[in-house]
Scaffold this motif. Structure first.
Motif, PDB file in Angstrom:
ATOM      1  N   SER A 103       0.702  -1.200   0.035  1.00 23.45           N
ATOM      2  CA  SER A 103      -0.060  -0.098   0.001  1.00 23.45           C
ATOM      3  C   SER A 103       0.723   1.210  -0.126  1.00 23.45           C
ATOM      4  O   SER A 103       1.894   1.300   0.709  1.00 23.45           O
ATOM      5  CB  SER A 103      -0.915   0.144   1.374  1.00 23.45           C
ATOM      6  OG  SER A 103      -1.580  -1.078   1.176  1.00 23.45           O
ATOM      7  N   SER A 104       0.353   2.378  -0.783  1.00 23.28           N
ATOM      8  CA  SER A 104       1.121   3.350  -0.900  1.00 23.28           C
ATOM      9  C   SER A 104       0.229   4.665  -0.077  1.00 23.28           C
ATOM     10  O   SER A 104      -0.843   5.010  -0.563  1.00 23.28           O
ATOM     11  CB  SER A 104       1.334   3.841  -2.454  1.00 23.28           C
ATOM     12  OG  SER A 104       1.786   5.078  -2.669  1.00 23.28           O
ATOM     13  N   ARG A 105       0.956   5.253   0.936  1.00 20.11           N
ATOM     14  CA  ARG A 105       0.132   6.528   1.511  1.00 20.11           C
ATOM     15  C   ARG A 105       0.291   7.599   0.666  1.00 20.11           C
ATOM     16  O   ARG A 105      -0.809   8.476   0.456  1.00 20.11           O
ATOM     17  CB  ARG A 105       1.135   6.532   2.955  1.00 20.11           C
ATOM     18  CG  ARG A 105       0.537   8.238   3.608  1.00 20.11           C
ATOM     19  CD  ARG A 105       1.603   8.187   4.602  1.00 20.11           C
ATOM     20  NE  ARG A 105       1.019   9.247   5.472  1.00 20.11           N
ATOM     21  CZ  ARG A 105       1.583  10.834   5.366  1.00 20.11           C
ATOM     22  NH1 ARG A 105       2.668  10.732   4.432  1.00 20.11           N
ATOM     23  NH2 ARG A 105       1.278  11.754   5.948  1.00 20.11           N
ATOM     24  N   GLN A 106       1.122   7.713  -0.275  1.00 19.38           N
ATOM     25  CA  GLN A 106       1.408   8.863  -1.181  1.00 19.38           C
ATOM     26  C   GLN A 106       0.037   8.733  -2.036  1.00 19.38           C
ATOM     27  O   GLN A 106      -0.656   9.641  -2.497  1.00 19.38           O
ATOM     28  CB  GLN A 106       2.656   8.710  -2.052  1.00 19.38           C
ATOM     29  CG  GLN A 106       2.920  10.042  -2.937  1.00 19.38           C
ATOM     30  CD  GLN A 106       2.877  11.349  -1.895  1.00 19.38           C
ATOM     31  OE1 GLN A 106       3.382  11.438  -0.953  1.00 19.38           O
ATOM     32  NE2 GLN A 106       2.614  12.332  -2.801  1.00 19.38           N
ATOM     33  N   LEU A 107      -0.124   7.654  -2.524  1.00 14.61           N
ATOM     34  CA  LEU A 107      -1.495   7.351  -3.555  1.00 14.61           C
ATOM     35  C   LEU A 107      -2.720   8.024  -2.933  1.00 14.61           C
ATOM     36  O   LEU A 107      -3.598   8.355  -3.519  1.00 14.61           O
ATOM     37  CB  LEU A 107      -1.392   6.089  -4.123  1.00 14.61           C
ATOM     38  CG  LEU A 107      -0.579   5.697  -5.076  1.00 14.61           C
ATOM     39  CD1 LEU A 107      -0.542   4.158  -5.560  1.00 14.61           C
ATOM     40  CD2 LEU A 107      -0.765   6.484  -6.614  1.00 14.61           C
ATOM     41  N   ILE A 108      -2.831   7.279  -1.402  1.00 16.06           N
ATOM     42  CA  ILE A 108      -3.922   7.856  -0.696  1.00 16.06           C
ATOM     43  C   ILE A 108      -4.325   9.238  -0.591  1.00 16.06           C
ATOM     44  O   ILE A 108      -5.507   9.740  -0.664  1.00 16.06           O
ATOM     45  CB  ILE A 108      -4.062   6.958   0.559  1.00 16.06           C
ATOM     46  CG1 ILE A 108      -3.789   5.307   0.536  1.00 16.06           C
ATOM     47  CG2 ILE A 108      -5.039   7.430   1.291  1.00 16.06           C
ATOM     48  CD1 ILE A 108      -3.837   4.633   1.585  1.00 16.06           C
ATOM     49  N   ALA A 146      -7.265  -2.909  -1.595  1.00 13.24           N
ATOM     50  CA  ALA A 146      -5.913  -3.279  -1.639  1.00 13.24           C
ATOM     51  C   ALA A 146      -5.257  -3.080  -2.990  1.00 13.24           C
ATOM     52  O   ALA A 146      -4.239  -2.328  -3.167  1.00 13.24           O
ATOM     53  CB  ALA A 146      -5.752  -4.612  -1.228  1.00 13.24           C
ATOM     54  N   GLY A 147      -5.991  -3.238  -3.986  1.00 14.57           N
ATOM     55  CA  GLY A 147      -5.639  -3.241  -5.166  1.00 14.57           C
ATOM     56  C   GLY A 147      -5.445  -1.576  -5.827  1.00 14.57           C
ATOM     57  O   GLY A 147      -4.940  -1.203  -6.631  1.00 14.57           O
ATOM     58  N   LEU A 148      -6.412  -0.846  -5.321  1.00 13.74           N
ATOM     59  CA  LEU A 148      -6.388   0.577  -5.565  1.00 13.74           C
ATOM     60  C   LEU A 148      -5.485   1.468  -4.955  1.00 13.74           C
ATOM     61  O   LEU A 148      -4.808   2.269  -5.490  1.00 13.74           O
ATOM     62  CB  LEU A 148      -7.878   1.113  -5.330  1.00 13.74           C
ATOM     63  CG  LEU A 148      -8.661   0.711  -6.106  1.00 13.74           C
ATOM     64  CD1 LEU A 148     -10.080   1.335  -5.560  1.00 13.74           C
ATOM     65  CD2 LEU A 148      -8.889   1.127  -7.467  1.00 13.74           C
ATOM     66  N   ILE A 149      -4.693   0.861  -3.619  1.00  8.97           N
ATOM     67  CA  ILE A 149      -3.731   1.856  -3.080  1.00  8.97           C
ATOM     68  C   ILE A 149      -2.539   1.045  -3.162  1.00  8.97           C
ATOM     69  O   ILE A 149      -1.649   1.335  -2.590  1.00  8.97           O
ATOM     70  CB  ILE A 149      -4.187   1.974  -1.505  1.00  8.97           C
ATOM     71  CG1 ILE A 149      -4.350   0.506  -0.748  1.00  8.97           C
ATOM     72  CG2 ILE A 149      -5.660   2.432  -1.516  1.00  8.97           C
ATOM     73  CD1 ILE A 149      -4.599   0.400   0.651  1.00  8.97           C
ATOM     74  N   ALA A 150      -2.407  -0.100  -3.954  1.00 15.02           N
ATOM     75  CA  ALA A 150      -1.131  -0.863  -4.066  1.00 15.02           C
ATOM     76  C   ALA A 150       0.029   0.092  -4.993  1.00 15.02           C
ATOM     77  O   ALA A 150      -0.478   0.651  -5.762  1.00 15.02           O
ATOM     78  CB  ALA A 150      -1.177  -2.099  -4.628  1.00 15.02           C
ATOM     79  N   LEU A 151       1.245   0.225  -4.358  1.00 16.16           N
ATOM     80  CA  LEU A 151       2.204   0.801  -5.061  1.00 16.16           C
ATOM     81  C   LEU A 151       2.210   0.094  -6.580  1.00 16.16           C
ATOM     82  O   LEU A 151       2.528  -0.981  -6.747  1.00 16.16           O
ATOM     83  CB  LEU A 151       3.541   0.729  -4.232  1.00 16.16           C
ATOM     84  CG  LEU A 151       4.726   1.592  -5.017  1.00 16.16           C
ATOM     85  CD1 LEU A 151       4.514   3.108  -4.604  1.00 16.16           C
ATOM     86  CD2 LEU A 151       5.978   1.134  -4.296  1.00 16.16           C
ATOM     87  N   PRO A 152       2.110   1.034  -7.714  1.00 17.67           N
ATOM     88  CA  PRO A 152       2.421   0.323  -8.741  1.00 17.67           C
ATOM     89  C   PRO A 152       3.729  -0.279  -9.149  1.00 17.67           C
ATOM     90  O   PRO A 152       4.649   0.044  -8.658  1.00 17.67           O
ATOM     91  CB  PRO A 152       2.293   1.650 -10.054  1.00 17.67           C
ATOM     92  CG  PRO A 152       1.669   2.581  -9.174  1.00 17.67           C
ATOM     93  CD  PRO A 152       1.889   2.298  -7.678  1.00 17.67           C
ATOM     94  N   VAL A 153       3.592  -1.225 -10.052  1.00 18.28           N
ATOM     95  CA  VAL A 153       5.003  -2.110 -10.191  1.00 18.28           C
ATOM     96  C   VAL A 153       6.138  -1.208 -10.908  1.00 18.28           C
ATOM     97  O   VAL A 153       7.174  -1.356 -10.243  1.00 18.28           O
ATOM     98  CB  VAL A 153       4.740  -3.080 -11.639  1.00 18.28           C
ATOM     99  CG1 VAL A 153       5.814  -3.919 -11.593  1.00 18.28           C
ATOM    100  CG2 VAL A 153       3.523  -4.174 -10.795  1.00 18.28           C
ATOM    101  N   SER A 154       5.962  -0.387 -11.735  1.00 18.96           N
ATOM    102  CA  SER A 154       7.004   0.489 -12.135  1.00 18.96           C
ATOM    103  C   SER A 154       7.657   1.609 -11.012  1.00 18.96           C
ATOM    104  O   SER A 154       8.853   1.479 -10.747  1.00 18.96           O
ATOM    105  CB  SER A 154       6.333   1.502 -13.318  1.00 18.96           C
ATOM    106  OG  SER A 154       5.231   2.182 -12.813  1.00 18.96           O
ATOM    107  N   CYS A 155       6.787   1.771  -9.977  1.00 16.79           N
ATOM    108  CA  CYS A 155       6.986   2.799  -9.083  1.00 16.79           C
ATOM    109  C   CYS A 155       8.016   1.990  -7.970  1.00 16.79           C
ATOM    110  O   CYS A 155       9.094   2.275  -7.529  1.00 16.79           O
ATOM    111  CB  CYS A 155       6.045   3.372  -8.321  1.00 16.79           C
ATOM    112  SG  CYS A 155       5.310   4.718  -9.122  1.00 16.79           S
TER     113      CYS A 155
END
Length: 396
Positions: A337-342, A381-390
Motif C-alpha cells: 500500500s502507498s500512503r502517497q497514492l491515498i 488493496a488493489g487501488l492503493i497498491a504501489l504500481p509495479v513501475s514505482c
C-alpha cells in the motif's frame, strides 16, 4: 501500420478501458446489492478486461505469499471443519474477492484521473437520485424508516444493503468534494453529501455511524503525523473499545427486565455464545460457513445465518491458528500500500475509505466469507497498491 488502423486500435482501447472502469466502480459502490442488480456480471466483465490488459503479469510475483497462505488456510480449514462440504462456497467467495484486485490494478494503471472522476460522478449521481426517490416516495408515511425497511426487504434483500450502498456513495462524495477544483461543483457535492447523511440518519443505523467515525479517524492516521496521528489512532481504538464494552455490558444483562431484546442485545447474546464455543474448540475452529449449521450456536432456540461480527466469525471459523494465517494473508495483500497514492489520488483514497468502512461495519454487521466485505477489502488493496513501475524504481 496504416493511420486508420492505429486510430481504430486506440479507440477500441479507450472503449475497453472505460468499460473496465465503469464495471470496477459499479462493483465498488454497489457490491452490497444482490447479484440480480448486475454486480456479478460487472465483476466478470471487469476481470476479463483486466486479464486482457495483461495485469496478471507479475501479480503472482507480488502477491505469492498471500496467495499461498490463502490456499493453505482453506485446505487446513476444510480438513478441520465440522462440515467440510460447507467450506467450498466460502472458499469460492474468498478466491473471487481476491480476483477483484486485478481490475482495481488495471484501472490504476490505464485510466486517467479525469475519466475516473467523470465515471464516479455519474454513478454516485445515480445512487443519490435513487435514494432521493426512495425517500420522497415514503416521506409522507407515518413511519418513514419502517416503510423504507419494508421496501428494502422486498427489493434488495434487507435494509443493511441499502445502508451500505448509501454509505459508499457518501464516501465517494467526500472524495469527489476533496478533489473538486470548481467551487460551484464542490458546493453541489456538499449539498448531496448533506442529503446522504440525512438519509442515513433516517435509516437509524448506529453501526454505520460508528464505522464512519472509525473511517474518519483512520484517514487522520494516514493524513497527519505526530500528535494528530496519535489522536486519530486513539479515536479508532476508542470506537472499537466502546462497541466491545457495549456488547459486554449487554451480554452481562444490561437491559431492562421484561423487555424483548433489541438488535444490539441479540448481537451481544450471539457474541457471548460464540466465545463459549471458541473456548471449546480454539485452535482450528469449526470451519468456514459452519455457524448456521452448528446446533450449539443457537440463541434461545433460534439459529442465525451469521454472527453479525466478522472478527468473532473469523475466530469461530478458523480458530486461533487460522486467524494468524488470515492476518498473514491480509498483510501480504496490503503490504504494498502507498500512503502517497491515498493522499494524492481520488480512487486510492476512496478504496482506502471503503475498506476501512467495511472493517468498521464488520464490528456490528456483515458476514465475513462474503464478497461484500472481502471484495471491498481486495478492491481497496488493489487501488492503493504501489504500481509495479514505482516499486521497481524504488528498489533500484
Amino acid at each position: 501500420m496504416a493511420p486508420t488502423t492505429v486510430g481504430a486500435a486506440n479507440e477500441r482501447g479507450v472503449v475497453e478501458r472505460t468499460i473496465v472502469l465503469v464495471c470496477t466502480l459499479y462493483c465498488l459502490l454497489l457490491i452490497a446489492l444482490p447479484s440480480t442488480y448486475g454486480t456479478s456480471v460487472a465483476w466478470l466483465v471487469a476481470l476479463v478486461g483486466a486479464l486482457r490488459g495483461g495485469v496478471w503479469q507479475g501479480f503472482y510475483e507480488r502477491y505469492r505469499v498471500a496467495l499461498w497462505v490463502m490456499f493453505g488456510l482453506v485446505l487446513v480449514n476444510a480438513l478441520a471443519a465440522r462440515f467440510p462440504a460447507k467450506v467450498a462456497p466460502g472458499a469460492g467467495e474468498l478466491i473471487r474477492s481476491v480476483s477483484f484486485m486485478l481490475p482495481a490494478m488495471y484501472v490504476m494503471q490505464h485510466c486517467s484521473r479525469h475519466a475516473v472522476v467523470l465515471v464516479l460522478k455519474a454513478l454516485v449521481g445515480l445512487i443519490v437520485a435513487a435514494c432521493v426517490a426512495i425517500y420522497a416516495f415514503y416521506a409522507g408515511s407515518a413511519d418513514v424508516m419502517s416503510a423504507i425497511y419494508e421496501w428494502s426487504l422486498v427489493h434488495i434483500g434487507n435494509v443493511h444493503n441499502l445502508v451500505n450502498v448509501a454509505a459508499m456513495a457518501l464516501l465517494a462524495l467526500v472524495v469527489l468534494a476533496a478533489f473538486e477544483p470548481n467551487r460551484w461543483q464542490r458546493a453541489v457535492l456538499f449539498i448531496l453529501l448533506g442529503f446522504m447523511l440525512w438519509f442515513l440518519v433516517v435509516l437509524e443505523s448506529e453501526g454505520t455511524f460508528l464505522a464512519l467515525l472509525i473511517t474518519a479517524c483512520a484517514w487522520g492516521c494516514v493524513r497527519f503525523t505526530g500528535g494528530f496521528r496519535m489522536l486519530s489512532g486513539l479515536g479508532v481504538v476508542v470506537g472499537v473499545l466502546a462497541y466491545a464494552s457495549l456488547m459486554v455490558w449487554l451480554g452481562a444483562g444490561g437491559t431492562a427486565s421484561g423487555e424483548s431484546p433489541g438488535s444490539f442485545e441479540i448481537r451481544a447474546m450471539i457474541n457471548a455464545r460464540l466465545l463459549e464455543l471458541v473456548a471449546e474448540q480454539p485452535w482450528f475452529g469449526y470451519g468456514i460457513n459452519s455457524f448456521k449449521y452448528v446446533a450449539e450456536a443457537a440463541v434461545d432456540g433460534v439459529m442465525y445465518i451469521h454472527p453479525h461480527q466478522i472478527y468473532l466469525e473469523a475466530l469461530f471459523s478458523f480458530g486461533v491458528v487460522g486467524c494468524i494465517a488470515l492476518a498473514a494473508m491480509f498483510w501480504g495483500v496490503f503490504r504494498l500500500s502507498s500512503r502517497q497514492l491515498i493522499l494524492t489520488e481520488p480512487l486510492p483514497l476512496l478504496g482506502f475509505l471503503a475498506a476501512v468502512y467495511m472493517a468498521g461495519k464488520g464490528l456490528s454487521d456483515m458476514k465475513l466469507m462474503s464478497v461484500q466485505p472481502l471484495g471491498i477489502f481486495m478492491l481497496g488493496a488493489g487501488l492503493i497498491a504501489l504500481p509495479v513501475s514505482c516499486r521497481r524504481s524504488c528498489e533500484k
